[in-house]
Design a protein around this motif. Structure first.
Motif, PDB file in Angstrom:
ATOM      1  N   UNK A 247     -10.156 -11.501   8.999  1.00 48.75           N
ATOM      2  CA  UNK A 247     -11.166 -11.946  10.513  1.00 48.75           C
ATOM      3  C   UNK A 247     -11.139 -13.319  10.542  1.00 48.75           C
ATOM      4  N   UNK A 248     -10.614 -13.904  11.630  1.00 45.67           N
ATOM      5  CA  UNK A 248     -10.552 -15.347  11.911  1.00 45.67           C
ATOM      6  C   UNK A 248     -11.527 -15.780  12.889  1.00 45.67           C
ATOM      7  N   UNK A 249     -12.280 -16.703  12.784  1.00 48.24           N
ATOM      8  CA  UNK A 249     -13.287 -17.262  13.749  1.00 48.24           C
ATOM      9  C   UNK A 249     -13.044 -18.858  14.144  1.00 48.24           C
ATOM     10  N   UNK A 250     -12.990 -19.165  15.114  1.00 51.95           N
ATOM     11  CA  UNK A 250     -12.588 -20.425  15.724  1.00 51.95           C
ATOM     12  C   UNK A 250     -14.000 -21.092  16.073  1.00 51.95           C
ATOM     13  N   UNK A 251     -14.235 -22.284  15.579  1.00 54.87           N
ATOM     14  CA  UNK A 251     -15.616 -22.859  16.109  1.00 54.87           C
ATOM     15  C   UNK A 251     -14.888 -24.280  16.642  1.00 54.87           C
ATOM     16  N   UNK A 252     -15.482 -24.756  17.823  1.00 56.99           N
ATOM     17  CA  UNK A 252     -15.215 -26.082  18.319  1.00 56.99           C
ATOM     18  C   UNK A 252     -16.570 -26.743  18.520  1.00 56.99           C
ATOM     19  N   UNK A 253     -16.631 -28.086  18.300  1.00 58.50           N
ATOM     20  CA  UNK A 253     -17.735 -28.703  18.824  1.00 58.50           C
ATOM     21  C   UNK A 253     -17.504 -30.174  19.296  1.00 58.50           C
TER      22      UNK A 253
ATOM     23  N   UNK B 145     -22.397 -14.354   3.545  1.00 51.25           N
ATOM     24  CA  UNK B 145     -21.592 -13.051   3.995  1.00 51.25           C
ATOM     25  C   UNK B 145     -20.988 -12.189   3.106  1.00 51.25           C
ATOM     26  N   UNK B 146     -20.791 -12.968   1.830  1.00 52.22           N
ATOM     27  CA  UNK B 146     -20.128 -12.140   0.814  1.00 52.22           C
ATOM     28  C   UNK B 146     -20.944 -10.820   0.485  1.00 52.22           C
ATOM     29  N   UNK B 147     -20.180  -9.739   0.726  1.00 56.05           N
ATOM     30  CA  UNK B 147     -20.845  -8.258   0.388  1.00 56.05           C
ATOM     31  C   UNK B 147     -21.167  -7.855   1.607  1.00 56.05           C
ATOM     32  N   UNK B 148     -21.296  -8.444   2.786  1.00 58.03           N
ATOM     33  CA  UNK B 148     -21.782  -7.800   3.957  1.00 58.03           C
ATOM     34  C   UNK B 148     -20.406  -7.145   4.473  1.00 58.03           C
ATOM     35  N   UNK B 149     -20.917  -6.177   5.400  1.00 63.65           N
ATOM     36  CA  UNK B 149     -19.870  -5.309   6.130  1.00 63.65           C
ATOM     37  C   UNK B 149     -19.180  -6.187   7.451  1.00 63.65           C
ATOM     38  N   UNK B 150     -18.136  -5.774   7.930  1.00 69.47           N
ATOM     39  CA  UNK B 150     -17.610  -6.367   9.118  1.00 69.47           C
ATOM     40  C   UNK B 150     -18.442  -6.219  10.018  1.00 69.47           C
ATOM     41  N   UNK B 151     -19.005  -5.204  10.380  1.00 70.25           N
ATOM     42  CA  UNK B 151     -20.150  -5.177  11.404  1.00 70.25           C
ATOM     43  C   UNK B 151     -21.041  -6.226  11.429  1.00 70.25           C
ATOM     44  N   UNK B 152     -21.666  -6.505  10.237  1.00 70.04           N
ATOM     45  CA  UNK B 152     -22.525  -7.519  10.012  1.00 70.04           C
ATOM     46  C   UNK B 152     -22.088  -8.997  10.344  1.00 70.04           C
ATOM     47  N   UNK B 153     -20.825  -9.232   9.994  1.00 69.90           N
ATOM     48  CA  UNK B 153     -20.258 -10.598  10.187  1.00 69.90           C
ATOM     49  C   UNK B 153     -19.900 -10.605  11.649  1.00 69.90           C
ATOM     50  N   UNK B 154     -19.476  -9.612  12.501  1.00 68.18           N
ATOM     51  CA  UNK B 154     -19.318  -9.613  13.961  1.00 68.18           C
ATOM     52  C   UNK B 154     -20.588  -9.801  14.528  1.00 68.18           C
ATOM     53  N   UNK B 155     -21.557  -9.129  14.173  1.00 67.33           N
ATOM     54  CA  UNK B 155     -23.211  -9.364  14.852  1.00 67.33           C
ATOM     55  C   UNK B 155     -23.512 -10.692  14.587  1.00 67.33           C
ATOM     56  N   UNK B 156     -23.379 -11.397  13.539  1.00 69.45           N
ATOM     57  CA  UNK B 156     -23.837 -12.733  13.170  1.00 69.45           C
ATOM     58  C   UNK B 156     -22.706 -13.639  13.944  1.00 69.45           C
TER      59      UNK B 156
END
Length: 115
Positions: free
Chosen positions: A55-61, A28-39
């Protein structure tokens, strides 16, 4: 003997587990915010300060926690049955730091980040 030599690459390949979390996040380093949100989808939180955006993302499993083959308790009073396996939810918080609209760094926190 020849079969053993041919089987070695297969055995070594079976031990491979894929990229680590750090290796995955480093893409993700160097990627745009849109690329992060897309993925990863829409972040659960964003914060801006001093020219940086977070940008904070939460993942649960859900993971299975194996039971105790010796039952509950210990010593002389050990019960003669197997305690059942249970399920637990683990969490991983991923935070990306952006500067100038590009990912500058990342951090992973939580007991579910080691997968």
């Amino acid at each position: 003997m020849r079969r053993l030599i041919l089987a070695i690459p297969l055995l070594l390949g079976a031990c491979a587990t894929g990229p680590t979390l750090d290796q995955q996040l480093s893409t993700f380093v160097g990627q745009s915010e849109g690329d992060v949100v897309t993925r990863l989808g829409v972040p659960v939180r964003t914060y801006e300060t001093e020219g940086r955006r977070f940008l904070q993302f939460e993942q649960y499993r859900t993971v299975i926690v194996p039971g105790d083959p010796w039952g509950y308790g210990g010593g002389y009073y050990r019960r003669p049955w197997i305690s059942p396996s249970t399920y637990a939810t683990v969490r991983c918080d991923l935070t990306f730091t952006l500067r100038g609209g590009r990912v500058e760094s990342y951090a992973a926190r939580g007991d579910g980040c080691g997968y």
